[in-house]
Design a protein around this motif. Structure first.
Motif, PDB file in Angstrom:
ATOM      1  N   MET A   4       0.672  -1.105   0.071  1.00 50.09           N
ATOM      2  CA  MET A   4       0.001  -0.088   0.039  1.00 50.09           C
ATOM      3  C   MET A   4       0.909   1.055  -0.135  1.00 50.09           C
ATOM      4  O   MET A   4       0.333   2.290  -0.484  1.00 50.09           O
ATOM      5  CB  MET A   4      -0.965  -0.021   1.028  1.00 50.09           C
ATOM      6  CG  MET A   4      -1.795   0.848   1.254  1.00 50.09           C
ATOM      7  SD  MET A   4      -3.203   0.824  -0.085  1.00 50.09           S
ATOM      8  CE  MET A   4      -4.217   2.329   0.414  1.00 50.09           C
ATOM      9  N   ALA A   5       2.273   1.202   0.422  1.00 48.32           N
ATOM     10  CA  ALA A   5       3.034   2.439   0.438  1.00 48.32           C
ATOM     11  C   ALA A   5       3.434   2.785  -0.929  1.00 48.32           C
ATOM     12  O   ALA A   5       3.762   3.742  -1.181  1.00 48.32           O
ATOM     13  CB  ALA A   5       4.184   2.168   1.327  1.00 48.32           C
ATOM     14  N   THR A  32       0.970  13.224   2.067  1.00 47.29           N
ATOM     15  CA  THR A  32       1.373  12.229   1.537  1.00 47.29           C
ATOM     16  C   THR A  32       2.447  11.448   2.031  1.00 47.29           C
ATOM     17  O   THR A  32       2.515  10.269   2.302  1.00 47.29           O
ATOM     18  CB  THR A  32       1.604  12.298  -0.009  1.00 47.29           C
ATOM     19  OG1 THR A  32       0.458  13.004  -0.758  1.00 47.29           O
ATOM     20  CG2 THR A  32       1.834  10.861  -0.711  1.00 47.29           C
ATOM     21  N   SER A  33       3.250  12.294   2.641  1.00 50.69           N
ATOM     22  CA  SER A  33       4.493  11.765   3.215  1.00 50.69           C
ATOM     23  C   SER A  33       3.991  11.249   4.624  1.00 50.69           C
ATOM     24  O   SER A  33       4.713  10.264   5.102  1.00 50.69           O
ATOM     25  CB  SER A  33       5.528  12.984   3.687  1.00 50.69           C
ATOM     26  OG  SER A  33       6.023  13.629   2.375  1.00 50.69           O
ATOM     27  N   PHE A  56       3.079   6.478   8.309  1.00 53.83           N
ATOM     28  CA  PHE A  56       2.173   5.767   8.926  1.00 53.83           C
ATOM     29  C   PHE A  56       1.863   4.382   8.198  1.00 53.83           C
ATOM     30  O   PHE A  56       2.092   3.278   9.097  1.00 53.83           O
ATOM     31  CB  PHE A  56       0.753   6.487   8.993  1.00 53.83           C
ATOM     32  CG  PHE A  56       0.403   7.124  10.174  1.00 53.83           C
ATOM     33  CD1 PHE A  56       0.033   6.605  11.475  1.00 53.83           C
ATOM     34  CD2 PHE A  56       0.601   8.340  10.041  1.00 53.83           C
ATOM     35  CE1 PHE A  56      -0.024   7.202  12.387  1.00 53.83           C
ATOM     36  CE2 PHE A  56       0.382   9.419  11.240  1.00 53.83           C
ATOM     37  CZ  PHE A  56      -0.120   8.639  12.268  1.00 53.83           C
ATOM     38  N   LEU A  57       2.118   4.155   6.896  1.00 54.96           N
ATOM     39  CA  LEU A  57       2.055   2.748   6.153  1.00 54.96           C
ATOM     40  C   LEU A  57       3.045   2.025   6.563  1.00 54.96           C
ATOM     41  O   LEU A  57       3.144   0.858   6.667  1.00 54.96           O
ATOM     42  CB  LEU A  57       1.744   3.111   4.857  1.00 54.96           C
ATOM     43  CG  LEU A  57       0.322   3.362   4.430  1.00 54.96           C
ATOM     44  CD1 LEU A  57       0.335   3.728   3.106  1.00 54.96           C
ATOM     45  CD2 LEU A  57      -0.713   2.465   4.817  1.00 54.96           C
ATOM     46  N   LEU A  58       4.274   2.528   6.224  1.00 57.97           N
ATOM     47  CA  LEU A  58       5.616   2.087   6.717  1.00 57.97           C
ATOM     48  C   LEU A  58       5.972   1.517   8.313  1.00 57.97           C
ATOM     49  O   LEU A  58       6.401   0.488   8.549  1.00 57.97           O
ATOM     50  CB  LEU A  58       6.752   2.737   5.855  1.00 57.97           C
ATOM     51  CG  LEU A  58       6.811   2.644   4.347  1.00 57.97           C
ATOM     52  CD1 LEU A  58       7.962   3.696   3.933  1.00 57.97           C
ATOM     53  CD2 LEU A  58       6.635   1.394   3.977  1.00 57.97           C
ATOM     54  N   GLU A  65      -3.239  -1.029  12.753  1.00 58.46           N
ATOM     55  CA  GLU A  65      -4.572  -0.368  13.309  1.00 58.46           C
ATOM     56  C   GLU A  65      -4.750   1.155  12.896  1.00 58.46           C
ATOM     57  O   GLU A  65      -5.875   1.724  12.589  1.00 58.46           O
ATOM     58  CB  GLU A  65      -5.083  -0.641  14.442  1.00 58.46           C
ATOM     59  CG  GLU A  65      -4.294   0.041  15.582  1.00 58.46           C
ATOM     60  CD  GLU A  65      -3.111  -0.941  16.046  1.00 58.46           C
ATOM     61  OE1 GLU A  65      -2.369  -0.694  17.130  1.00 58.46           O
ATOM     62  OE2 GLU A  65      -2.957  -1.917  15.530  1.00 58.46           O
ATOM     63  N   TYR A  66      -3.511   1.763  12.635  1.00 55.24           N
ATOM     64  CA  TYR A  66      -3.402   3.207  12.229  1.00 55.24           C
ATOM     65  C   TYR A  66      -3.177   3.621  10.561  1.00 55.24           C
ATOM     66  O   TYR A  66      -2.820   4.592  10.376  1.00 55.24           O
ATOM     67  CB  TYR A  66      -2.637   4.098  13.065  1.00 55.24           C
ATOM     68  CG  TYR A  66      -2.981   4.095  14.674  1.00 55.24           C
ATOM     69  CD1 TYR A  66      -4.366   4.197  14.930  1.00 55.24           C
ATOM     70  CD2 TYR A  66      -2.097   3.938  15.506  1.00 55.24           C
ATOM     71  CE1 TYR A  66      -4.880   4.421  16.167  1.00 55.24           C
ATOM     72  CE2 TYR A  66      -2.251   3.931  16.929  1.00 55.24           C
ATOM     73  CZ  TYR A  66      -3.716   4.314  17.301  1.00 55.24           C
ATOM     74  OH  TYR A  66      -4.093   4.421  18.562  1.00 55.24           O
ATOM     75  N   ARG A  67      -3.089   2.378   9.805  1.00 51.29           N
ATOM     76  CA  ARG A  67      -2.620   2.585   8.600  1.00 51.29           C
ATOM     77  C   ARG A  67      -3.603   3.485   7.655  1.00 51.29           C
ATOM     78  O   ARG A  67      -3.218   4.242   6.882  1.00 51.29           O
ATOM     79  CB  ARG A  67      -2.759   1.590   7.907  1.00 51.29           C
ATOM     80  CG  ARG A  67      -1.488   0.336   8.285  1.00 51.29           C
ATOM     81  CD  ARG A  67      -1.186  -0.573   7.404  1.00 51.29           C
ATOM     82  NE  ARG A  67      -0.262  -1.286   7.965  1.00 51.29           N
ATOM     83  CZ  ARG A  67       0.323  -2.365   7.253  1.00 51.29           C
ATOM     84  NH1 ARG A  67      -0.620  -3.109   6.384  1.00 51.29           N
ATOM     85  NH2 ARG A  67       1.473  -3.151   7.963  1.00 51.29           N
TER      86      ARG A  67
END
Length: 123
Positions: A1-2, A53-54, A59-61, A66-68
């Motif tokens: 997703m990242a 976006t950064s 957050f994704l990496l 649960e916070y993605r």
């Protein structure tokens, strides 16, 4: 997703660089209000979108699972708010310039409506 967010971040930065080059090359001597709106609000919008976006990529990496998707609605809200701001400022500039002129043709609308029949036919 990242990966899609990283591609989006690269796309935002690429668009920002192209816009700055075009503004400085083509509109360097122009002092019109539309160019100022696009230059200031567009730059601010692209910068805030890049920051959002950064943060999404971070957050994704590194964030907990649960916070993605925590910042996705904020990212969408920032984009729609900044786009609306640009449109409203353009509209305000047009109305302000039209009110400052004495020519009433500037205040007329470009919309053309169908003519109403002057009499109503009765059976």
């Amino acid at each position: 997703m990242a990966i899609p967010f990283i591609l989006l971040l690269c796309n935002i930065n690429f668009i920002c660089i192209i816009c700055k080059i075009l503004i400085f090359r083509n509109y360097r001597n122009c002092s019109g209000p539309l160019v100022a709106i696009f230059h200031l609000d567009g730059s601010m919008g692209l910068m805030l979108m890049a920051l959002s976006t950064s943060a999404n990529v971070a957050f994704l990496l590194k964030g907990p699972p649960e916070y993605r998707f925590l910042l996705l609605p904020a990212h969408q809200a920032i984009h729609s708010t900044l786009a609306s701001r640009i449109l409203l400022r353009m509209r305000e500039t047009v109305y302000r310039r039209a009110e400052s002129t004495l020519d009433p043709k500037h205040m007329t609308s470009a919309l053309v409506f169908a003519l109403r029949p002057s009499t109503i036919a009765t059976a």
